[in-house]
Design a protein around this motif. Sequence first.
Motif, short mmCIF file in Angstrom:
data_model
loop_
_atom_site.label_atom_id
_atom_site.label_comp_id
_atom_site.label_asym_id
_atom_site.label_seq_id
_atom_site.Cartn_x
_atom_site.Cartn_y
_atom_site.Cartn_z
N MET A 1 18.43 -9.34 0.15
CA MET A 1 17.06 -9.66 0.36
C MET A 1 16.76 -11.01 0.99
N LYS A 2 15.96 -11.06 1.90
CA LYS A 2 15.49 -12.49 2.51
C LYS A 2 14.49 -13.25 1.61
N LEU A 3 14.88 -14.44 1.07
CA LEU A 3 13.92 -15.04 0.43
C LEU A 3 13.54 -16.34 0.88
N THR A 4 12.46 -16.87 0.91
CA THR A 4 11.95 -18.14 1.69
C THR A 4 11.94 -19.22 0.65
N LYS B 1 12.69 -22.30 4.64
CA LYS B 1 13.63 -21.78 5.28
C LYS B 1 13.90 -20.38 4.51
N PRO B 2 14.03 -19.37 5.52
CA PRO B 2 14.34 -18.06 5.09
C PRO B 2 15.79 -18.03 4.85
N MET B 3 16.60 -17.36 3.67
CA MET B 3 17.88 -17.35 3.39
C MET B 3 18.16 -15.97 2.91
N ALA B 4 19.16 -15.36 3.33
CA ALA B 4 19.45 -13.90 2.83
C ALA B 4 20.55 -14.29 1.84
#
Length: 371
Positions: A332-335, A341-344
């Motif tokens: 999941m991508k979380l911010t 910044k979005p991070m997977a």
Amino acid sequence: MTQTNRAPLPAEIARRRTFAIIAHPDAGKTTLTEKFLLFGGAIQMAGQVRAKGEARRTRSDFIKMEQERGISVSASAMSFDFRQYRFNLVDTPGHSDFSEDTYRTLTAVDAAIMVIDGAKGVESQTQKLFEVCRLRDLPILTFCNKMDREARDTFDIIDEIQENLAIDVCPASWPIGSGRDFLGCYDILNDRLELMDRADRNRVAETIEIKGLNDPKLAEHVPADLLAKLREELEMARELLPKFDREALLNGSMTPIWFGSAINSFGVKELMDGIAKYGPEPQPQPTSTRKVAPEETTVTGVVFKVQANMDPKHRDRVAFVRLASGHFIRGMKLTHVRSKKPMAVANPVMFLAADRELAEEAWAGDIIGIP
């Protein structure tokens, strides 16, 4: 915080119990953690804090310094199943040098188990940690450990907790004898007799269902002098001490107390049943602007600590995240709220102390690690 006006939680979230174990050094916190893992089926044989030769080391003390000194230095998280519940347990350091770690950890749990040494009662660090729980209105369950050694009078221990910590204490079990004469406990909440087996430390106590204190079955298992004392003490306890009230436990004004001996695996299962049955479900988590409810669908979480060098083979850092809401799925991508910044999150981990496995999914209340 009561949950009366909220909709029921999704079943997966409602079965989670996230709690920390707090205590003064040497009260037996790490040994208790081991037995939790043993009864939860997460390990086959409990380790010992001061292990010699083949005796296994405890799982929650995995840093070299912890093993050498026989103390817990850093909070370690462990997730395991117990009956139909999912326990997320954080073992915290008791030594005041590492208390910062403990304070941070207490922001990530919904309840705390306070371990007290039966001979020493409430000690300085117990009091400090208790104050932190009190500031957050954390529900507290108390375990009075080391009853198989010479312990103080049961009423003295309860009085000391009530006076020093200003909290109502309700006995969930009552010890029969102490030290060498310690036989086991009378389970007040379920009207059962729990007998300790001194021969095998990893065996669960024998349970005998009884109908009240006048059941003739009691005399078959408890010597006459101890039985008379038990009946007299329980009669006094029922008159002098408050009855168990789950609401009072959840709002932090009452603590139920169990007696036992963690090293002999005694009283641990009753304590676990108590957490499962009466402990809080995942609670709304405070933010600077509002409270995030666990049933919200958006995935949110709070990083409560970052630990470096957990794995000796890789120089890594792991952020411990307590999920506050939603259903997290790996990849999941979380911010990141502060940097936007979005991070997977490709390889989140679930912990069993130093052992970790990839977390394919996690729910509100769970603790995951993000490398």
